[in-house]
Write a protein that holds these residues in place. Structure first.
Motif, PDB file in Angstrom:
ATOM      1  N   ARG A  36       0.732  -1.262   0.087  1.00  0.00           N
ATOM      2  CA  ARG A  36      -0.029  -0.050   0.028  1.00  0.00           C
ATOM      3  C   ARG A  36       0.971   1.328  -0.001  1.00  0.00           C
ATOM      4  N   VAL A  37       1.922   1.264   0.654  1.00  0.00           N
ATOM      5  CA  VAL A  37       2.665   2.571   0.650  1.00  0.00           C
ATOM      6  C   VAL A  37       3.148   3.311  -0.887  1.00  0.00           C
ATOM      7  N   PRO A  38       3.343   2.181  -1.562  1.00  0.00           N
ATOM      8  CA  PRO A  38       3.842   3.040  -2.886  1.00  0.00           C
ATOM      9  C   PRO A  38       2.691   3.814  -3.417  1.00  0.00           C
ATOM     10  N   GLY A  39       1.534   3.269  -3.194  1.00  0.00           N
ATOM     11  CA  GLY A  39       0.169   3.822  -3.820  1.00  0.00           C
ATOM     12  C   GLY A  39      -0.057   5.267  -2.914  1.00  0.00           C
ATOM     13  N   TRP A  40       0.162   5.295  -1.598  1.00  0.00           N
ATOM     14  CA  TRP A  40      -0.033   6.589  -0.746  1.00  0.00           C
ATOM     15  C   TRP A  40       1.018   7.633  -1.247  1.00  0.00           C
ATOM     16  N   VAL A  41       2.190   6.956  -1.588  1.00  0.00           N
ATOM     17  CA  VAL A  41       3.316   8.151  -2.062  1.00  0.00           C
ATOM     18  C   VAL A  41       3.097   8.715  -3.375  1.00  0.00           C
ATOM     19  N   SER A  42       2.470   7.877  -4.270  1.00  0.00           N
ATOM     20  CA  SER A  42       2.261   8.479  -5.303  1.00  0.00           C
ATOM     21  C   SER A  42       1.089   9.504  -5.332  1.00  0.00           C
ATOM     22  N   THR A  43       0.229   9.276  -4.358  1.00  0.00           N
ATOM     23  CA  THR A  43      -0.984  10.112  -4.320  1.00  0.00           C
ATOM     24  C   THR A  43      -0.691  11.386  -3.808  1.00  0.00           C
ATOM     25  N   GLU A  44       0.338  11.446  -2.710  1.00  0.00           N
ATOM     26  CA  GLU A  44       0.840  12.627  -2.110  1.00  0.00           C
ATOM     27  C   GLU A  44       1.847  13.653  -3.202  1.00  0.00           C
ATOM     28  N   VAL A  45       2.839  12.704  -3.941  1.00  0.00           N
ATOM     29  CA  VAL A  45       3.651  13.267  -4.919  1.00  0.00           C
ATOM     30  C   VAL A  45       2.981  13.987  -6.028  1.00  0.00           C
ATOM     31  N   THR A  46       1.917  13.403  -6.444  1.00  0.00           N
ATOM     32  CA  THR A  46       0.942  13.936  -7.637  1.00  0.00           C
ATOM     33  C   THR A  46       0.048  14.936  -7.036  1.00  0.00           C
ATOM     34  N   GLY A  47      -0.205  14.890  -5.827  1.00  0.00           N
ATOM     35  CA  GLY A  47      -0.898  16.179  -5.317  1.00  0.00           C
ATOM     36  C   GLY A  47      -0.178  17.617  -5.519  1.00  0.00           C
ATOM     37  N   VAL A  48       1.142  17.391  -5.635  1.00  0.00           N
ATOM     38  CA  VAL A  48       2.106  18.568  -5.363  1.00  0.00           C
ATOM     39  C   VAL A  48       2.683  18.808  -6.905  1.00  0.00           C
ATOM     40  N   TYR A  49       3.166  17.668  -7.489  1.00  0.00           N
ATOM     41  CA  TYR A  49       3.834  17.760  -8.733  1.00  0.00           C
ATOM     42  C   TYR A  49       2.947  17.291  -9.922  1.00  0.00           C
ATOM     43  N   ASN A  50       3.067  17.998 -11.136  1.00  0.00           N
ATOM     44  CA  ASN A  50       2.231  17.520 -12.121  1.00  0.00           C
ATOM     45  C   ASN A  50       2.693  16.327 -12.944  1.00  0.00           C
ATOM     46  N   ILE A  51       2.806  15.334 -12.270  1.00  0.00           N
ATOM     47  CA  ILE A  51       3.310  14.052 -13.021  1.00  0.00           C
ATOM     48  C   ILE A  51       2.216  13.090 -12.838  1.00  0.00           C
ATOM     49  N   LEU A  83       8.313  29.104 -27.735  1.00  0.00           N
ATOM     50  CA  LEU A  83       8.764  28.994 -26.348  1.00  0.00           C
ATOM     51  C   LEU A  83       8.129  27.730 -25.710  1.00  0.00           C
ATOM     52  N   VAL A  84       9.027  27.192 -24.974  1.00  0.00           N
ATOM     53  CA  VAL A  84       8.857  25.876 -24.263  1.00  0.00           C
ATOM     54  C   VAL A  84       8.444  26.173 -22.820  1.00  0.00           C
ATOM     55  N   SER A  85       7.426  25.637 -22.249  1.00  0.00           N
ATOM     56  CA  SER A  85       6.854  25.584 -21.142  1.00  0.00           C
ATOM     57  C   SER A  85       6.625  24.277 -20.391  1.00  0.00           C
ATOM     58  N   ALA A  86       6.521  24.193 -19.121  1.00  0.00           N
ATOM     59  CA  ALA A  86       6.209  23.021 -18.249  1.00  0.00           C
ATOM     60  C   ALA A  86       5.626  23.402 -17.029  1.00  0.00           C
ATOM     61  N   GLU A  87       4.794  22.687 -16.709  1.00  0.00           N
ATOM     62  CA  GLU A  87       4.108  22.997 -15.159  1.00  0.00           C
ATOM     63  C   GLU A  87       4.569  21.688 -14.143  1.00  0.00           C
ATOM     64  N   ILE A  88       5.777  22.046 -13.617  1.00  0.00           N
ATOM     65  CA  ILE A  88       6.524  21.043 -12.604  1.00  0.00           C
ATOM     66  C   ILE A  88       5.585  20.983 -11.480  1.00  0.00           C
ATOM     67  N   LYS A  89       5.225  21.975 -10.906  1.00  0.00           N
ATOM     68  CA  LYS A  89       4.309  21.969  -9.648  1.00  0.00           C
ATOM     69  C   LYS A  89       3.024  22.256 -10.238  1.00  0.00           C
ATOM     70  N   LYS A  90       2.088  21.728  -9.601  1.00  0.00           N
ATOM     71  CA  LYS A  90       0.666  21.874 -10.155  1.00  0.00           C
ATOM     72  C   LYS A  90       0.239  23.022 -10.182  1.00  0.00           C
ATOM     73  N   GLY A  91      -0.538  23.777 -11.287  1.00  0.00           N
ATOM     74  CA  GLY A  91      -1.087  25.275 -11.262  1.00  0.00           C
ATOM     75  C   GLY A  91       0.163  26.421 -11.304  1.00  0.00           C
ATOM     76  N   GLN A  92       1.351  25.711 -11.799  1.00  0.00           N
ATOM     77  CA  GLN A  92       2.423  26.781 -11.898  1.00  0.00           C
ATOM     78  C   GLN A  92       3.177  26.409 -13.153  1.00  0.00           C
ATOM     79  N   ARG A  93       2.595  26.877 -14.026  1.00  0.00           N
ATOM     80  CA  ARG A  93       3.223  26.646 -15.582  1.00  0.00           C
ATOM     81  C   ARG A  93       4.476  27.773 -15.705  1.00  0.00           C
ATOM     82  N   LYS A  94       5.450  27.357 -16.525  1.00  0.00           N
ATOM     83  CA  LYS A  94       6.397  28.417 -16.554  1.00  0.00           C
ATOM     84  C   LYS A  94       7.105  28.228 -17.822  1.00  0.00           C
ATOM     85  N   VAL A  95       7.546  29.072 -18.329  1.00  0.00           N
ATOM     86  CA  VAL A  95       8.387  28.975 -19.664  1.00  0.00           C
ATOM     87  C   VAL A  95       9.785  28.971 -19.049  1.00  0.00           C
TER      88      VAL A  95
END
Length: 202
Positions: free
Chosen positions: A38-53, A120-132
């Protein structure tokens, strides 16, 4: 980066179990197996709650119906036999922005006879924070495996280097992410211990 599963009240629980050795072993082993699953699933939930992956990239690799392994952001190794020995180790390289909603994903052909305009190339590393990624960043072929962003390391045309972001271990080690993971693991571990004590020590 290593996550060690630790029950805050494990000593107290161990004292309660010490006179019933065989059932106690079953409790600790069953709880350890629960946490490994179960832990890998909980980890993925917390990571993807912050990062756009994608969650699948943070989970252990699995084979699809076509027999191929799915694309992941790193490797996840789960080890240990009982709740007191379970460790989950995350490793992986620093990722390119392609893992974080990079736009555009590829170059489009320009009009015939005209110079192609560099987007121009952009990415959204953290959710809601797209940057060039910078005016000097451009897309280039990744040896036939799609496109990734590059930048020149000097004023000259060459050499160029690929643009990197952060690794899976770095995402997990973000203070906010790690705190959320620890809170989740501690809460769920207590539930699984209680469940398995009821199951094996009636």
């Amino acid at each position: 980066m290593k996550l060690t599963i630790e029950a805050k009240n494990l000593r107290q629980i161990s004292k309660q179990l010490e006179n019933r050795i065989e059932p106690a072993k079953k409790v600790l082993t069953a709880t350890g197996n629960d946490m490994k699953k179960r832990v890998p699933g909980w980890v993925s939930t917390e990571v993807t709650g912050v990062y756009n992956i994608k969650k699948a990239e943070v989970m252990p690799a699995k084979k699809g119906k076509d027999g191929k392994w799915n694309k992941t952001a790193g490797s996840v190794r789960v080890a240990g036999t009982t709740v007191s020995s379970v460790t989950i180790t995350y490793s992986g390289r620093v990722l390119t922005p392609t893992h974080f909603g990079m736009k555009p994903k590829k170059l489009t052909p320009g009009a015939k006879g005209k110079k192609r305009k560099r987007p121009l190339v952009s990415a959204e590393i953290k959710k809601g924070q797209r940057k060039v990624l910078g005016s000097a960043v451009f897309l280039g072929s990744n040896r036939g495996g799609g496109y990734i962003p590059f930048k020149r390391s000097s004023a000259k045309r060459y050499p160029v280097e690929s643009v990197k972001t952060l690794s899976l271990p770095q995402m997990i080690d973000n203070p906010n992410v790690r705190e959320q993971i620890e809170d989740k693991v501690n809460a769920e571990l207590a539930k699984r211990l209680e469940h398995n004590i009821s199951r094996f020590m009636k």
